[in-house]
Design an enzyme around this catalytic site. Structure first.
Site, short mmCIF file in Angstrom:
data_model
loop_
_atom_site.label_atom_id
_atom_site.label_comp_id
_atom_site.label_asym_id
_atom_site.label_seq_id
_atom_site.Cartn_x
_atom_site.Cartn_y
_atom_site.Cartn_z
N CYS A 104 0.85 -1.19 0.00
CA CYS A 104 0.00 0.00 0.00
C CYS A 104 0.89 1.25 0.00
O CYS A 104 1.68 1.45 -0.92
CB CYS A 104 -0.96 -0.04 1.19
SG CYS A 104 -2.25 1.21 1.14
N THR A 105 0.83 2.07 1.03
CA THR A 105 1.63 3.30 1.06
C THR A 105 3.10 3.04 1.39
O THR A 105 3.89 3.97 1.43
CB THR A 105 1.05 4.30 2.08
OG1 THR A 105 1.06 3.70 3.38
CG2 THR A 105 -0.37 4.69 1.70
#
Length: 315
Positions: A104-105
């Site tokens: 994800c991030t």
């Protein structure tokens, strides 16, 4: 034995940590410990998650603790400052390990370390523009659930990190084991990395149960003609009333919505590469492969054949 190391920093996202169950279930399916999963932080000790729970970690030792490193993201990467010693660790890990993944991030930390330069990458759709602006030397593809570009892997939103982890299992142990793991985890299916982050049903977001039921009926019967009369009958409304309610709740007509559902289903089948285009057209409700191609070019700006080539190249 495949060694999977998770790098945790303060405020790491809980669900990224949850991808460890994919490797746990791979051990169950394989009936032997093919994966060893360990948790690390730069200095070791207790690290607090985004939800407040604490995890005990071992210190990293120059990137040599694992064959694969999973870099967990944080809730808001735009305010995250990646420490110099973490950047040094990521650079070392990228040369001493088999692969490094930004979950994800977590892609932002990889970008800060220079690991995305010249590579295809993705992240959660809400932060894709920020990743692109911060790292213009990366080729950010906002509408992909995960991307493996050489030794660097990145995933979209956190459920997509499960798909990335399953793809790693397939890479290590084969497709059949990965499919068995998906079944054990009661995942609908093992999605390929080229699949869109967005679902047409989520985009349309109907407010009423009746319109949602009509869309569910349509998606389960895409090979049929699916006229307005048929959809209306399925939810016990008149055709006129159904069309009015549908337009009000979804912002589009039933016909356009059905084509979008057909395209979404066809795209998934094309990317998986298991069926001829004539079969895909028939099963998703297009008249023939020419009709399918025309809809693809209109909807995605690319032909089904080109999409299939891209999906195979990215695999």
């Amino acid at each position: 034995m495949h060694r999977i190391g998770y790098l945790l920093t303060e405020g790491f996202q809980v669900m990224a940590f949850g991808t460890q169950t994919v490797f746990e279930m791979a051990n169950v399916v394989a009936r032997e410990p093919v994966y060893r999963v360990t948790n690390h932080s730069l200095a070791g000790g207790s690290v607090t998650s985004s939800l407040g729970g604490r995890v005990s970690t071992d210190p990293v030792t120059g990137g040599t603790d694992a064959d694969t490193w999973m870099i967990c993201g944080v809730v808001d990467p735009t305010t995250q400052v990646v420490a110099d010693d973490e950047l040094a660790f990521l650079r070392a890990a990228s040369t001493s390990s088999r692969r490094v993944a930004g979950l994800c991030t977590g892609a932002f930390a990889l970008g800060a370390a220079g690991l995305l330069a010249g590579r295809r990458a993705t992240t959660h759709w809400a932060f894709a523009d920020a990743l692109r602006a911060r790292h213009p030397d990366a080729r950010v593809e906002a509408d992909r659930i995960f991307i493996a570009d050489g030794a660097i892997w990145t995933s979209a939103g956190l459920t997509a990190a499960m798909d990335l982890s399953l793809a790693m299992v397939e890479d290590d142990l084969g497709r059949e084991v990965a499919n068995q793991v998906a079944r054990v985890l009661v995942m609908h299916h093992r999605r390929g990395g080229g699949q869109s982050q967005h679902s047409e049903l989520l985009r349309m977001a109907p407010r009423s149960d009746r319109v949602q039921a009509a869309l569910d009926f349509a998606r389960s019967n895409l090979s049929r003609s699916l006229s307005v009369d048929e959809l209306a009958a399925a939810v016990h409304l008149s055709a006129r009333q159904f069309s009015r309610v549908f337009q009000a709740e979804t912002g589009t007509s039933p016909a356009k919505a059905i084509e979008r559902l057909r395209l979404e289903a066809a795209r998934t089948m094309v990317e998986r590469g298991r069926h001829a285009l004539d079969t895909i057209a028939r099963e998703t409700g297009f008249r023939d492969r020419k009709h399918l191609r025309d809809a693809f070019v209109r909807g995605y700006g690319i032909s089904p054949q080109a999409l299939r080539r891209d999906a195979r190249a990215a695999a």
